[in-house]
Design an enzyme around this catalytic site. Structure first.
Site, short mmCIF file in Angstrom:
data_model
loop_
_atom_site.label_atom_id
_atom_site.label_comp_id
_atom_site.label_asym_id
_atom_site.label_seq_id
_atom_site.Cartn_x
_atom_site.Cartn_y
_atom_site.Cartn_z
N ASN A 9 0.81 -1.21 0.00
CA ASN A 9 0.00 0.00 0.00
C ASN A 9 0.84 1.26 0.00
OD1 ASN A 9 -2.85 -0.93 0.21
ND2 ASN A 9 -2.07 -1.98 2.02
N THR A 10 2.00 1.22 0.64
CA THR A 10 2.82 2.43 0.77
C THR A 10 4.16 2.34 0.06
OG1 THR A 10 3.67 1.62 2.89
CG2 THR A 10 1.76 3.07 2.96
N ALA A 12 7.00 -0.13 -2.62
CA ALA A 12 7.29 -1.28 -3.50
C ALA A 12 8.70 -1.75 -3.17
CB ALA A 12 7.17 -0.87 -4.95
N LYS A 13 8.85 -3.07 -2.99
CA LYS A 13 10.15 -3.61 -2.60
C LYS A 13 10.52 -4.77 -3.52
CE LYS A 13 9.29 -2.45 2.24
NZ LYS A 13 9.17 -2.96 3.64
N GLY A 84 -6.03 -11.07 -0.18
CA GLY A 84 -4.86 -10.24 -0.52
C GLY A 84 -3.65 -11.10 -0.82
N ASP A 86 -0.61 -10.43 -0.62
CA ASP A 86 0.44 -10.27 0.39
C ASP A 86 0.21 -11.21 1.56
OD1 ASP A 86 -1.90 -8.83 0.93
OD2 ASP A 86 -0.86 -7.26 2.05
N ASP A 108 1.34 -9.74 9.65
CA ASP A 108 1.95 -8.69 8.83
C ASP A 108 1.51 -7.35 9.39
OD1 ASP A 108 2.95 -6.99 6.92
OD2 ASP A 108 2.25 -8.16 5.21
N THR A 111 0.46 -1.30 6.81
CA THR A 111 -0.64 -0.35 6.76
C THR A 111 -1.85 -0.91 7.49
OG1 THR A 111 0.15 0.45 4.61
CG2 THR A 111 -2.10 1.01 5.22
N THR A 163 -2.72 14.20 26.45
CA THR A 163 -3.51 13.67 25.34
C THR A 163 -2.64 12.88 24.37
OG1 THR A 163 -5.12 15.46 25.51
CG2 THR A 163 -5.04 14.29 23.42
#
Length: 234
Positions: A9-10, A12-13, A84, A86, A108, A111, A163
């Site tokens: 999602n964030t 590419a490897k 998925g 992955d 995993d 994300t 907070t």
């Protein structure tokens, strides 16, 4: 050599493996032209993105990893077309790194956080999906009127005194408790199980897990290579 590509999602490897399965290189994937002059025999990629990545300039046959491939496990998931890649690849990676007929829980922590069950008879049953750590920080900020967007840092205290500390405490303790609960459920059914964790938050989370756990950052790539080899010999 064999090339594996994981389009998450964030990020590419990529990873490069020798014919014997030894890891040669790995890193972030930017352009397929980086591999044009390498002796790559086969390539395989998995993607969770809507658009298929542009890979036509790779100098070798390339395969899309999906549930229709011949795999060394049986998929018992009721909707395999929605599974998925992955998740499945990480399960295959854990299978490759474990003794035969080992029950495996694969986590995993990226994300999203996914949990996937593999039985001793190599049946993939499914698992669970929940928001990842950074997704939870973002949701608390975006879905409320006043809560700030928190940058992740380790928080060890049992409660927060501000907070920001309360958000850090709630998110981190929530995820750690969730992981310990998932492991307990799996171990209750399979006492001799192995648990693997991968993903961007794997190392941080593994330090807070009560049970023995194997950290493998390239678990998906090991699974993709496992699938490629298995299809070659079939």
């Amino acid at each position: 050599m064999y090339l594996t590509l994981d389009f998450g999602n964030t990020q590419a490897k990529f990873a490069l493996f020798s014919e014997q399965g030894e890891l040669v290189d790995n890193g972030l994937f930017q352009d397929a032209s980086l591999f044009q002059h390498l002796p790559i025999q086969q390539a395989i990629f998995a993607t969770v993105r809507k658009e298929i990545p542009f890979l036509t300039n790779l100098p070798c046959p390339i395969h899309l990893f999906n549930t229709s491939m011949k795999l060394p496990l049986s998929i018992q998931y009721q909707t395999p077309h929605t599974l998925g890649p992955d998740r499945l690849a990480a399960t295959l990676g854990a299978q490759k790194l474990s003794p035969e007929n080992t029950p495996i829980l694969t986590i995993d922590a990226g994300t999203c956080i996914t949990y996937d069950w593999l039985t001793p008879s190599n049946e993939y049953l499914g698992g669970a999906i929940s928001p990842g750590m950074h997704m939870r920080y973002i949701a608390l900020h975006q879905q409320t009127g006043k809560l700030p967007l928190v940058s992740h840092e380790s928080f060890q205290n049992p409660f927060g005194t501000s907070t920001i500390e309360s958000i850090l405490c709630g998110v981190q303790q929530g995820i750690i408790g969730e992981i310990n609960h998932q492991i307990a459920l799996f171990n209750e059914k399979y006492p001799q199980a192995r648990v693997y964790i991968t993903g961007g938050d794997a190392l941080f989370l593994s330090e807070h897990i009560k049970s023995e756990i194997f950290v493998e950052p390239l678990l998906i790539h090991h699974g993709l290579f496992h699938a490629l080899q298995y299809n070659e010999i079939q």
